[in-house]
Design an enzyme around this catalytic site. Structure first.
Site, PDB file in Angstrom:
ATOM      1  N   THR A 183       0.817  -1.225   0.000  1.00  0.00           N
ATOM      2  CA  THR A 183       0.000   0.000   0.000  1.00  0.00           C
ATOM      3  C   THR A 183       0.849   1.273   0.000  1.00  0.00           C
ATOM      4  OG1 THR A 183      -1.632  -1.205   1.266  1.00  0.00           O
ATOM      5  CG2 THR A 183      -1.827   1.186   1.314  1.00  0.00           C
ATOM      6  N   SER A 189      -6.482   0.188  -2.463  1.00  0.00           N
ATOM      7  CA  SER A 189      -7.194  -0.854  -3.205  1.00  0.00           C
ATOM      8  C   SER A 189      -6.680  -0.970  -4.636  1.00  0.00           C
ATOM      9  CB  SER A 189      -8.692  -0.544  -3.239  1.00  0.00           C
ATOM     10  OG  SER A 189      -9.191  -0.447  -1.928  1.00  0.00           O
ATOM     11  N   ARG A 362     -27.630 -13.014  33.558  1.00  0.00           N
ATOM     12  CA  ARG A 362     -28.166 -11.723  33.972  1.00  0.00           C
ATOM     13  C   ARG A 362     -29.683 -11.781  34.063  1.00  0.00           C
ATOM     14  NH1 ARG A 362     -26.264  -6.928  36.074  1.00  0.00           N
ATOM     15  NH2 ARG A 362     -27.389  -5.138  35.261  1.00  0.00           N
ATOM     16  N   GLN A 381     -33.944 -10.091  23.069  1.00  0.00           N
ATOM     17  CA  GLN A 381     -32.546 -10.518  23.269  1.00  0.00           C
ATOM     18  C   GLN A 381     -32.261 -11.761  22.413  1.00  0.00           C
ATOM     19  OE1 GLN A 381     -30.644  -8.591  25.093  1.00  0.00           O
ATOM     20  NE2 GLN A 381     -28.923  -9.733  25.941  1.00  0.00           N
ATOM     21  N   GLU A 472      -6.155  -6.546   3.512  1.00  0.00           N
ATOM     22  CA  GLU A 472      -6.218  -7.757   2.663  1.00  0.00           C
ATOM     23  C   GLU A 472      -7.366  -7.647   1.660  1.00  0.00           C
ATOM     24  OE1 GLU A 472      -4.202 -10.352   2.507  1.00  0.00           O
ATOM     25  OE2 GLU A 472      -2.921  -9.829   4.201  1.00  0.00           O
TER      26      GLU A 472
HETATM   27  C1  LIG Z   1      -3.840  -1.415  10.553  1.00  0.00           C
HETATM   28  C2  LIG Z   1      -3.508  -1.555   9.116  1.00  0.00           C
HETATM   29  C3  LIG Z   1      -2.536  -2.448   8.726  1.00  0.00           C
HETATM   30  C4  LIG Z   1      -2.164  -2.558   7.386  1.00  0.00           C
HETATM   31  N1  LIG Z   1      -1.122  -3.358   7.039  1.00  0.00           N
HETATM   32  C5  LIG Z   1      -0.643  -3.312   5.761  1.00  0.00           C
HETATM   33  C6  LIG Z   1       0.558  -3.977   5.414  1.00  0.00           C
HETATM   34  O1  LIG Z   1       1.212  -4.614   6.246  1.00  0.00           O
HETATM   35  N2  LIG Z   1       0.990  -3.885   4.134  1.00  0.00           N
HETATM   36  C7  LIG Z   1       0.303  -3.196   3.180  1.00  0.00           C
HETATM   37  O2  LIG Z   1       0.745  -3.164   2.039  1.00  0.00           O
HETATM   38  N3  LIG Z   1      -0.836  -2.543   3.487  1.00  0.00           N
HETATM   39  C8  LIG Z   1      -1.323  -2.563   4.743  1.00  0.00           C
HETATM   40  N4  LIG Z   1      -2.474  -1.880   5.070  1.00  0.00           N
HETATM   41  C9  LIG Z   1      -3.181  -1.142   4.051  1.00  0.00           C
HETATM   42  C10 LIG Z   1      -4.485  -1.769   3.634  1.00  0.00           C
HETATM   43  O3  LIG Z   1      -4.240  -2.930   2.908  1.00  0.00           O
HETATM   44  C11 LIG Z   1      -5.269  -0.721   2.842  1.00  0.00           C
HETATM   45  O4  LIG Z   1      -5.714   0.232   3.779  1.00  0.00           O
HETATM   46  C12 LIG Z   1      -6.432  -1.335   2.091  1.00  0.00           C
HETATM   47  O5  LIG Z   1      -5.963  -2.075   1.006  1.00  0.00           O
HETATM   48  C13 LIG Z   1      -7.428  -0.286   1.589  1.00  0.00           C
HETATM   49  O6  LIG Z   1      -6.808   0.703   0.883  1.00  0.00           O
HETATM   50  P1  LIG Z   1      -7.045   2.245   1.258  1.00  0.00           P
HETATM   51  O7  LIG Z   1      -6.817   2.413   2.702  1.00  0.00           O
HETATM   52  O8  LIG Z   1      -6.221   3.055   0.340  1.00  0.00           O
HETATM   53  O9  LIG Z   1      -8.560   2.495   0.976  1.00  0.00           O
HETATM   54  P2  LIG Z   1      -9.225   2.985  -0.385  1.00  0.00           P
HETATM   55  O10 LIG Z   1      -8.923   2.031  -1.461  1.00  0.00           O
HETATM   56  O11 LIG Z   1      -8.911   4.412  -0.624  1.00  0.00           O
HETATM   57  O12 LIG Z   1     -10.755   2.862   0.019  1.00  0.00           O
HETATM   58  C14 LIG Z   1     -11.457   3.908   0.707  1.00  0.00           C
HETATM   59  C15 LIG Z   1     -12.956   3.717   0.521  1.00  0.00           C
HETATM   60  O13 LIG Z   1     -13.261   3.807  -0.879  1.00  0.00           O
HETATM   61  C16 LIG Z   1     -14.010   2.700  -1.278  1.00  0.00           C
HETATM   62  N5  LIG Z   1     -13.582   2.286  -2.630  1.00  0.00           N
HETATM   63  C17 LIG Z   1     -12.334   2.180  -3.126  1.00  0.00           C
HETATM   64  N6  LIG Z   1     -12.370   1.690  -4.365  1.00  0.00           N
HETATM   65  C18 LIG Z   1     -13.667   1.447  -4.661  1.00  0.00           C
HETATM   66  C19 LIG Z   1     -14.349   0.914  -5.786  1.00  0.00           C
HETATM   67  N7  LIG Z   1     -13.720   0.473  -6.870  1.00  0.00           N
HETATM   68  N8  LIG Z   1     -15.687   0.767  -5.699  1.00  0.00           N
HETATM   69  C20 LIG Z   1     -16.361   1.167  -4.621  1.00  0.00           C
HETATM   70  N9  LIG Z   1     -15.771   1.683  -3.532  1.00  0.00           N
HETATM   71  C21 LIG Z   1     -14.442   1.830  -3.552  1.00  0.00           C
HETATM   72  C22 LIG Z   1     -13.697   1.583  -0.286  1.00  0.00           C
HETATM   73  O14 LIG Z   1     -14.793   0.707  -0.178  1.00  0.00           O
HETATM   74  C23 LIG Z   1     -13.450   2.363   0.987  1.00  0.00           C
HETATM   75  O15 LIG Z   1     -14.653   2.503   1.678  1.00  0.00           O
HETATM   76  C24 LIG Z   1      -2.855  -1.785   6.405  1.00  0.00           C
HETATM   77  C25 LIG Z   1      -3.854  -0.913   6.801  1.00  0.00           C
HETATM   78  C26 LIG Z   1      -4.157  -0.752   8.134  1.00  0.00           C
HETATM   79  C27 LIG Z   1      -5.166   0.285   8.515  1.00  0.00           C
END
Ligand SMILES: Cc1cc2nc3c(=O)[nH]c(=O)nc-3n(C[C@H](O)[C@H](O)[C@H](O)COP(=O)(O)OP(=O)(O)OC[C@H]3O[C@@H](n4cnc5c(N)ncnc54)[C@H](O)[C@@H]3O)c2cc1C
Length: 689
Positions: A183, A189, A362, A381, A472
């Site tokens: 990332t 994504s 409870r 519940q 992931e």
């Molecule tokens: C705690 C943590 C640990 C992580 N560890 C790692 C790691 O070790 N290595 C690594 O490489 N990455 C890591 N990540 C990154 C993680 O994989 C990314 O955050 C994830 O892939 C989502 O990408 P983004 O945050 O850029 O979200 P975005 O892609 O910007 O998404 C933001 C929003 O836009 C929406 N969206 C995006 N594209 C579309 C579409 N085509 N259609 C509809 N909606 C869309 C999504 O649904 C989401 O709600 C980590 C993230 C966190 C927070």
């Protein structure tokens, strides 16, 4: 011996006796059908309600547990015997990170549990370890996943023999803690949009890794802020050319980049590391940001399974296009997704166990002059927790199946299986993690104010698990992959092609769909019919087929004016509903199979009850869809609702056994509010009385 008349009136003296109170409370639990369940077919159920199903939690648990319970018990026993390795309720981020590293080192070096071996050889065992470790502390599960499944997995799956020889031992024994750096700040994504570059230098036989702008800084990288010594960095591979462009972009590839000195742990030249800071959860994992300034690595550090560069700068690959190489690279990484789906069910089991155990204990309010009743006796519940318990069982079998399929795929590399596992892991990861995230809030709320005390775990479970929906693969993006796959299969079906295994059902149900719903069966509302797996599965599959057909027609229409991208976006919500509907069909089919294969009769009966609740509750939640097309007539809709409510009530009667069958260790599920006996003493002690 006199028979107990549980319905007789109790004297005041008896009521004041603990035994009397207990029997009377029991009698309330066994009270037959709630009054509102009065229609014809439910009258037949009244008798069934008097006899609570006899469930042996032990036998059920033997059937439920995977093949690798031994190693899970080893993990639980190890941490139970080492209080200094248990995560306290209150802990700073820095301490949590150090503790998490100590926990992982101790697991590998003291307990002798070596997860890496199983990543390749026996994935089902690896996931079993991951599940157990994640139950101890979710940060530890994720830290372990970063080390072995992401960093280690990238070396094993994207590299070749030379990489395994060089890195295997160090990854295995934790001398080489590593990261998975995919990332970037501007691209999560959309992995194909990554901007980090790896340019081949033919003079020195090296790749030069560069972060061309701030948006290309690697962000959120687990293990980077403090502990990592290496990173698998995803970057566009650039080759020098003799034309005017100077370089040619070969697409995203993975490279091993050392980031800290093996001996001094100093950050290496050209590398900048920053801390992503305090997060909403998972603070035991040190997420960091990485920037590369002309960092040189040997050509050998290219993980070259799907594409290679020779000494003289020639690119070779068995795959013809950038897109195919990209798909193959990402395809090798589905293991992380499988692990998340599986671990998410484990989180759901813990939360459901704590909430249900507490709800059994409870008591609030009750009939006049009678003891207070258990809050699980309130229909509301039950409505919150019993379908959730049924879903937990459903997901358990579905993800167990996924793990087995994944394992089989790793051994056979069968192309159809690869496609199947890819779509199934995307769908189940998205569906299950979203469900668990919502359920964690419901469980907290179901436990009232005490659910809000940190010591009772819902806060940390909720915060730690929340990001399962995003990393992931973001859930919304993953569901679109499932929908795209369904549409591909749909197209192939009409072109006479074969369907992947998971999709086989569409062949039959599409035909059913294309004819009108049968007005006679639409009115059938007997209990036998509604509890027939064929009716349930047909209903689920009918819905999927209908959604698939209608979205295909809509896409076709909109593409003409909006183009592919615009049409897809116009139909996006429809596509997401389709993907969820398909996954629900797959989950139900697995559950039905699992019920059938359960050898112990009493466990089978309990599972059948739970499976029926899962199916009917889902159908009821979507009843509008079925009514709109007259798939169910009004009388049948009403009967489904009443039966689902009634099954909830029956499941409530065996809820204690059903949660016991999860067989989770005490230190994981016995939050003070959910202690079996002496309910509140541990809790009051915690507060300092
Ligand atoms: C705690 C943590 C640990 C992580 N560890 C790692 C790691 O070790 N290595 C690594 O490489 N990455 C890591 N990540 C990154 C993680 O994989 C990314 O955050 C994830 O892939 C989502 O990408 P983004 O945050 O850029 O979200 P975005 O892609 O910007 O998404 C933001 C929003 O836009 C929406 N969206 C995006 N594209 C579309 C579409 N085509 N259609 C509809 N909606 C869309 C999504 O649904 C989401 O709600 C980590 C993230 C966190 C927070």
């Amino acid at each position: 011996m006199d028979t107990l008349d549980l319905n007789r009136n109790w004297t005041e003296d008896e009521e004041n006796q603990p035994i009397g109170r207990r029997i009377q409370r029991l009698s309330l639990h066994l009270t037959p059908v709630p009054r509102q369940l009065g229609n014809l077919q439910l009258r037949t159920l009244t008798c069934a309600a008097r006899t609570k199903l006899n469930v042996d939690a032990k036998s059920l648990s033997v059937f439920m547990r995977g093949k690798h319970r031994d190693i899970q018990e080893k993990v639980f026993d190890f941490f139970n015997a080492r209080p200094e390795l248990q995560t306290p309720v209150e802990i700073s981020m820095d301490d949590h990170r150090e503790l998490c590293m100590r926990q992982l080192l101790a697991l590998v070096r003291d307990a002798g549990v070596r997860p890496f071996k199983y990543v390749a050889d026996e994935p089902t065992k690896y996931f079993a370890i991951l599940e157990a470790v994640g139950s101890v502390d979710m940060s530890l599960g994720i830290k372990m996943g970063v080390q072995y499944s992401l960093w280690g997995g990238s070396v094993l799956n994207l590299g070749t023999k030379k990489h395994k020889v060089k890195y295997y031992d160090g990854i295995d024994n934790m001398e080489y803690p590593g990261c998975f750096a995919m990332t970037e700040l501007h691209h999560g994504s959309n992995v194909q949009g990554l901007q980090t570059v790896a340019t081949f230098d033919p003079i020195t036989d090296e790749f030069v890794i560069d972060t061309p702008n701030d948006g290309a800084i690697k962000w959120w990288i687990g293990n980077a802020a403090v502990h990592g010594k290496f990173a698998t960095v995803f970057a566009k591979l650039m080759l020098p050319t003799h034309n005017t462009k100077g370089v040619s972009d070969m697409g995203v590839h993975a490279f091993i980049v050392p980031i800290r000195d093996l001996k001094t742990h100093q950050t290496l030249p050209g590398i900048e590391i920053h801390d992503c800071g305090h997060k909403v959860g998972l603070n035991g994992v040190d997420n960091g940001a990485l920037r590369f300034r002309s960092v040189r690595i040997p050509r050998d550090n290219l993980l070259n399974r799907f594409g290679d560069v020779s000494r003289d700068g020639k690119y070779t690959s068995s795959l013809p296009t950038i897109n195919k190489r990209f798909a193959a690279t990402l395809g090798e990484l589905v293991g992380g997704r499988v692990g998340l789906a599986y671990s998410s069910v484990s989180v759901l089991k813990i939360a459901a166990t704590i909430a249900i155990r507490y709800s059994l204990l409870r008591q609030q309010f009750g009939p006049p002059k009678q003891p207070e009743v258990s809050i699980l006796d309130y229909q509301s519940q039950q409505h919150k927790l019993m379908p959730m318990l049924a879903s937990t069982y459903a997901f358990h079998f579905a993800t167990l199946h996924l793990v087995e399929k994944y394992s089989e795929m790793k051994k056979s590399h069968d192309e159809q299986l690869v496609g199947d596992v890819h779509a199934l892991s995307a769908g189940l990861k998205a569906y299950v993690t979203s469900y668990t995230a919502k359920s964690l809030s419901i469980c907290r709320e179901a436990c009232g104010g005490h659910g809000y005390a940190a010591v009772n775990r819902f806060g940390s479970l909720r915060n730690d698990h929340d990001i399962f929906q995003t990393f992931e693969g973001d859930n919304t993006v993953l569901l679109q992959q499932v929908a795209a796959d369904l549409l591909k299969q749909y197209k192939e079906k009409f072109q006479g092609g074969t369907l992947a295994v998971t999709w086989n059902y569409l062949r039959e149900s599409m035909n059913t769909y294309l004819s009108q719903p049968n007005p006679v069966t639409a009115r059938w509302d007997s209990e036998d019919h509604l509890r027939d797996p064929k009716f349930q599965l047909d209903a689920f599959r009918y819905r999927t087929s209908r959604l698939l057909h209608s979205v295909a027609v809509r896409l076709n229409k909109h593409t003409k004016t909006l183009g592919n991208f615009g049409a897809w976006n116009r139909c996006l919500n429809h596509l997401l509903t389709l993907a969820e509907s398909h996954i629900e069909s797959v989950i139900l089919a697995r559950f039905i199979e699992s019920v059938k294969s359960c050898p112990d009769a009493s466990s089978r009966a309990a599972l059948k009850l739970v499976c029926d609740l899962y199916a009917l509750d889902r159908i009821w939640k979507d009843i509008g869809t079925y009514r709109n097309v007259d798939y169910v007539a009004p009388n049948k809709a009403k009967a489904i609702h009443k039966l689902a409510e009634y099954l909830s009530f029956q499941v409530r009667n065996i809820a204690g056994e059903l949660i016991d069958a999860f067989d989770l260790p005490d230190h994981v599920t016995r939050a003070p509010i959910a202690m079996q006996s002496d309910a509140y003493s541990q809790y009051t002690q915690y507060v300092g009385f």
